[in-house]
Motif scaffolding. Sequence first.
Motif, PDB file in Angstrom:
ATOM      1  N   TRP A  63       3.579  30.399 -17.817  1.00  0.00           N
ATOM      2  CA  TRP A  63       4.363  29.485 -18.687  1.00  0.00           C
ATOM      3  C   TRP A  63       3.449  28.370 -18.816  1.00  0.00           C
ATOM      4  O   TRP A  63       2.449  28.408 -19.325  1.00  0.00           O
ATOM      5  CB  TRP A  63       5.560  29.138 -17.865  1.00  0.00           C
ATOM      6  CG  TRP A  63       6.523  28.233 -18.503  1.00  0.00           C
ATOM      7  CD1 TRP A  63       7.391  27.236 -17.954  1.00  0.00           C
ATOM      8  CD2 TRP A  63       6.936  27.897 -19.815  1.00  0.00           C
ATOM      9  NE1 TRP A  63       8.051  26.599 -18.573  1.00  0.00           N
ATOM     10  CE2 TRP A  63       7.945  26.900 -19.921  1.00  0.00           C
ATOM     11  CE3 TRP A  63       6.549  28.468 -21.035  1.00  0.00           C
ATOM     12  CZ2 TRP A  63       8.268  26.287 -21.191  1.00  0.00           C
ATOM     13  CZ3 TRP A  63       6.919  27.847 -22.138  1.00  0.00           C
ATOM     14  CH2 TRP A  63       7.923  27.069 -22.116  1.00  0.00           C
ATOM     15  N   CYS A 119       4.933  34.237  -8.189  1.00  0.00           N
ATOM     16  CA  CYS A 119       5.590  33.256  -9.105  1.00  0.00           C
ATOM     17  C   CYS A 119       6.757  32.823  -8.678  1.00  0.00           C
ATOM     18  O   CYS A 119       7.561  31.939  -9.160  1.00  0.00           O
ATOM     19  CB  CYS A 119       5.836  33.844 -10.281  1.00  0.00           C
ATOM     20  SG  CYS A 119       4.193  34.070 -11.525  1.00  0.00           S
ATOM     21  N   TRP A 141       1.577  22.561 -10.305  1.00  0.00           N
ATOM     22  CA  TRP A 141       2.802  22.611 -11.532  1.00  0.00           C
ATOM     23  C   TRP A 141       3.986  22.654 -10.731  1.00  0.00           C
ATOM     24  O   TRP A 141       4.909  21.721 -11.037  1.00  0.00           O
ATOM     25  CB  TRP A 141       2.754  23.603 -12.517  1.00  0.00           C
ATOM     26  CG  TRP A 141       3.649  23.537 -13.370  1.00  0.00           C
ATOM     27  CD1 TRP A 141       4.771  24.208 -13.198  1.00  0.00           C
ATOM     28  CD2 TRP A 141       3.902  22.931 -14.786  1.00  0.00           C
ATOM     29  NE1 TRP A 141       5.962  24.076 -14.396  1.00  0.00           N
ATOM     30  CE2 TRP A 141       5.087  23.104 -15.242  1.00  0.00           C
ATOM     31  CE3 TRP A 141       3.029  22.031 -15.380  1.00  0.00           C
ATOM     32  CZ2 TRP A 141       5.468  22.663 -16.419  1.00  0.00           C
ATOM     33  CZ3 TRP A 141       3.347  21.526 -16.685  1.00  0.00           C
ATOM     34  CH2 TRP A 141       4.543  21.767 -17.167  1.00  0.00           C
ATOM     35  N   ALA A 142       4.199  23.612  -9.782  1.00  0.00           N
ATOM     36  CA  ALA A 142       5.752  23.697  -9.290  1.00  0.00           C
ATOM     37  C   ALA A 142       5.924  22.677  -8.506  1.00  0.00           C
ATOM     38  O   ALA A 142       7.110  22.106  -8.427  1.00  0.00           O
ATOM     39  CB  ALA A 142       5.569  24.990  -8.334  1.00  0.00           C
ATOM     40  N   TRP A 197       6.826  19.311 -10.616  1.00  0.00           N
ATOM     41  CA  TRP A 197       7.871  19.279 -11.504  1.00  0.00           C
ATOM     42  C   TRP A 197       9.062  19.614 -10.527  1.00  0.00           C
ATOM     43  O   TRP A 197      10.280  20.197 -11.188  1.00  0.00           O
ATOM     44  CB  TRP A 197       7.870  20.008 -12.705  1.00  0.00           C
ATOM     45  CG  TRP A 197       6.762  19.493 -13.527  1.00  0.00           C
ATOM     46  CD1 TRP A 197       5.481  19.887 -13.874  1.00  0.00           C
ATOM     47  CD2 TRP A 197       6.754  18.221 -14.214  1.00  0.00           C
ATOM     48  NE1 TRP A 197       4.679  18.965 -14.537  1.00  0.00           N
ATOM     49  CE2 TRP A 197       5.559  17.986 -15.085  1.00  0.00           C
ATOM     50  CE3 TRP A 197       7.859  17.434 -14.500  1.00  0.00           C
ATOM     51  CZ2 TRP A 197       5.343  17.071 -15.711  1.00  0.00           C
ATOM     52  CZ3 TRP A 197       7.896  16.293 -15.257  1.00  0.00           C
ATOM     53  CH2 TRP A 197       6.548  16.061 -16.045  1.00  0.00           C
ATOM     54  N   GLN A 249       9.605  22.892  -9.353  1.00  0.00           N
ATOM     55  CA  GLN A 249       9.953  24.159  -9.836  1.00  0.00           C
ATOM     56  C   GLN A 249       9.679  25.058  -8.900  1.00  0.00           C
ATOM     57  O   GLN A 249       8.800  25.171  -8.378  1.00  0.00           O
ATOM     58  CB  GLN A 249       9.598  24.560 -11.232  1.00  0.00           C
ATOM     59  CG  GLN A 249       9.934  23.256 -12.302  1.00  0.00           C
ATOM     60  CD  GLN A 249       9.273  23.761 -13.726  1.00  0.00           C
ATOM     61  OE1 GLN A 249       8.755  24.625 -13.821  1.00  0.00           O
ATOM     62  NE2 GLN A 249       9.534  22.770 -14.543  1.00  0.00           N
ATOM     63  N   GLU A 250      10.638  25.820  -8.660  1.00  0.00           N
ATOM     64  CA  GLU A 250      10.590  27.004  -7.317  1.00  0.00           C
ATOM     65  C   GLU A 250      10.336  28.376  -8.011  1.00  0.00           C
ATOM     66  O   GLU A 250       9.850  29.322  -7.144  1.00  0.00           O
ATOM     67  CB  GLU A 250      11.784  27.183  -6.829  1.00  0.00           C
ATOM     68  CG  GLU A 250      13.037  27.745  -7.394  1.00  0.00           C
ATOM     69  CD  GLU A 250      14.170  28.075  -6.577  1.00  0.00           C
ATOM     70  OE1 GLU A 250      14.113  28.650  -5.795  1.00  0.00           O
ATOM     71  OE2 GLU A 250      14.879  27.028  -6.579  1.00  0.00           O
ATOM     72  N   ILE A 282       7.898  30.233 -11.308  1.00  0.00           N
ATOM     73  CA  ILE A 282       7.103  30.175 -12.678  1.00  0.00           C
ATOM     74  C   ILE A 282       7.675  31.169 -13.505  1.00  0.00           C
ATOM     75  O   ILE A 282       7.068  32.593 -13.259  1.00  0.00           O
ATOM     76  CB  ILE A 282       5.510  30.327 -12.446  1.00  0.00           C
ATOM     77  CG1 ILE A 282       5.204  29.352 -11.456  1.00  0.00           C
ATOM     78  CG2 ILE A 282       4.844  30.062 -13.720  1.00  0.00           C
ATOM     79  CD1 ILE A 282       5.698  27.673 -11.865  1.00  0.00           C
ATOM     80  N   ALA A 325      16.198  27.586 -19.438  1.00  0.00           N
ATOM     81  CA  ALA A 325      17.081  27.333 -18.215  1.00  0.00           C
ATOM     82  C   ALA A 325      17.733  28.652 -17.620  1.00  0.00           C
ATOM     83  O   ALA A 325      17.965  28.992 -16.339  1.00  0.00           O
ATOM     84  CB  ALA A 325      17.988  26.366 -18.449  1.00  0.00           C
ATOM     85  N   TYR A 330      15.283  30.846 -15.931  1.00  0.00           N
ATOM     86  CA  TYR A 330      15.134  30.303 -14.559  1.00  0.00           C
ATOM     87  C   TYR A 330      16.022  30.684 -13.486  1.00  0.00           C
ATOM     88  O   TYR A 330      15.710  30.964 -12.396  1.00  0.00           O
ATOM     89  CB  TYR A 330      14.871  28.756 -14.912  1.00  0.00           C
ATOM     90  CG  TYR A 330      14.455  27.945 -13.483  1.00  0.00           C
ATOM     91  CD1 TYR A 330      13.095  27.403 -13.297  1.00  0.00           C
ATOM     92  CD2 TYR A 330      15.287  27.669 -12.472  1.00  0.00           C
ATOM     93  CE1 TYR A 330      12.588  26.806 -12.162  1.00  0.00           C
ATOM     94  CE2 TYR A 330      14.843  26.974 -11.368  1.00  0.00           C
ATOM     95  CZ  TYR A 330      13.615  26.847 -11.126  1.00  0.00           C
ATOM     96  OH  TYR A 330      12.989  26.017 -10.135  1.00  0.00           O
ATOM     97  N   ASN A 331      17.201  30.417 -14.165  1.00  0.00           N
ATOM     98  CA  ASN A 331      18.404  30.833 -13.027  1.00  0.00           C
ATOM     99  C   ASN A 331      18.576  32.174 -12.817  1.00  0.00           C
ATOM    100  O   ASN A 331      18.558  32.593 -11.637  1.00  0.00           O
ATOM    101  CB  ASN A 331      19.786  30.330 -13.658  1.00  0.00           C
ATOM    102  CG  ASN A 331      19.905  28.749 -13.864  1.00  0.00           C
ATOM    103  OD1 ASN A 331      19.159  28.176 -13.279  1.00  0.00           O
ATOM    104  ND2 ASN A 331      21.235  28.543 -14.281  1.00  0.00           N
TER     105      ASN A 331
END
Length: 394
Positions: free
Chosen positions: A101, A307, A321-322, A325, A327-328, A330, A340, A343-344
């Motif tokens: 990503w 990831c 990056w994680a 932002w 974000q758990e 990648i 989104a 991601y979920n």
Amino acid sequence: MAPTPTAVLKRLNPLPSAPPVAPPAQAHPLAIPVPEAVELGAPITTLERIHRTEGGPGAALRIARTAATDFKREFTATGTPAHVSTHDLVTLPYPTKFGLWRAPASPSPFLFITNRLVIVRWTDSDGRRRTLLWEPSDTGLGGNTPYFAALQARTPKPLLDTMVHFKATALERLAEVGIDTAEVDYVAFDHLHTQDVRHLIGTIKPQADISPNAPVAAWLPKAKLVVQRTELEAMRDLHPLQRPWYQPDTYVDLDPERILPIDGDRLLAPGVAIIRTPGHATGNQTLVLNTGTGVWALSENMIATECLTPEHSKIPGVKGWARTWGQEVIINANVLETIATQYNSCVVEKTLVDRSQRDSRFLQFFPTSELTARPVFSPGTSPTFVHGSLHHGT
């Protein structure tokens, strides 16, 4: 001085201009067969609330965590299959900006992934042995996918031969483990990007490119394709963002009797389930397995198990990056259908699986196309940890 492989790759556009695969506005959807959904195995009701959430993706994410936790408890109590094994098919380049990503710091436009066949076997309650092939990709015909066809056309053949490493076909892997093709009951993929299944399950009409004088004879004479009905429907009338990754024309002449569409999440056998994980593709699905080491999830939602725990990744850029932002995970995002939602779906997979017994920092998420080290070609993209293979049972 001759340019290095990395220098040559840098000159290649990771988003090649593909030949048109359809008119700008299709007058009529393709006549891809979409049979009625079948009741394969047993429905999984625990996960239904993930897909019926009122509100935005944040609310859906909270519900996804609790639903996945509840399902894991139920799933582990079902038992385990008789056999699970993975088998390498091909290692090939894939754009870094898709696979990791926006996180990677590597200057290389490409990283490398290894696609693997997964063989799963179990015995039904009536005593019949069943065999499922997960990701039995036809690696020869897969190259006709518009995106990869355009990339091949732009790449010098000597370099291409060095980059793409064909290891074996799905049929050769079956022969190696002593499984007759007539024993295969089901074939399935996490989604149908790049997939041409005509050789696997046959066609009802001749095919100009591979069988001009007669219908294609199935390599797997009894196997049926298990697919989310929503993906078949989407392939009938693809969006321009989807077209580079599908070969929809190859599905028009499939035998409807060889297709098993499912709607939703299904428990196929003790310790074997297919669940919806939409986002990367409309009908994306994940294979979930319970083994002697605990629960595994297998899909292409991510290309490396790190990831799911980016805080432990040594790939340049990923951890930062994680953290920056919040974000758990990648994600692997080549088609921006619903980021989104993907991601979920990845969080569902993260919640379901157990920790690796080899290194507890990483989880038992097995990418069916797993990040593979090729430092000469793609510096800065070598994985921190790889599963490499998965084996369970006899």
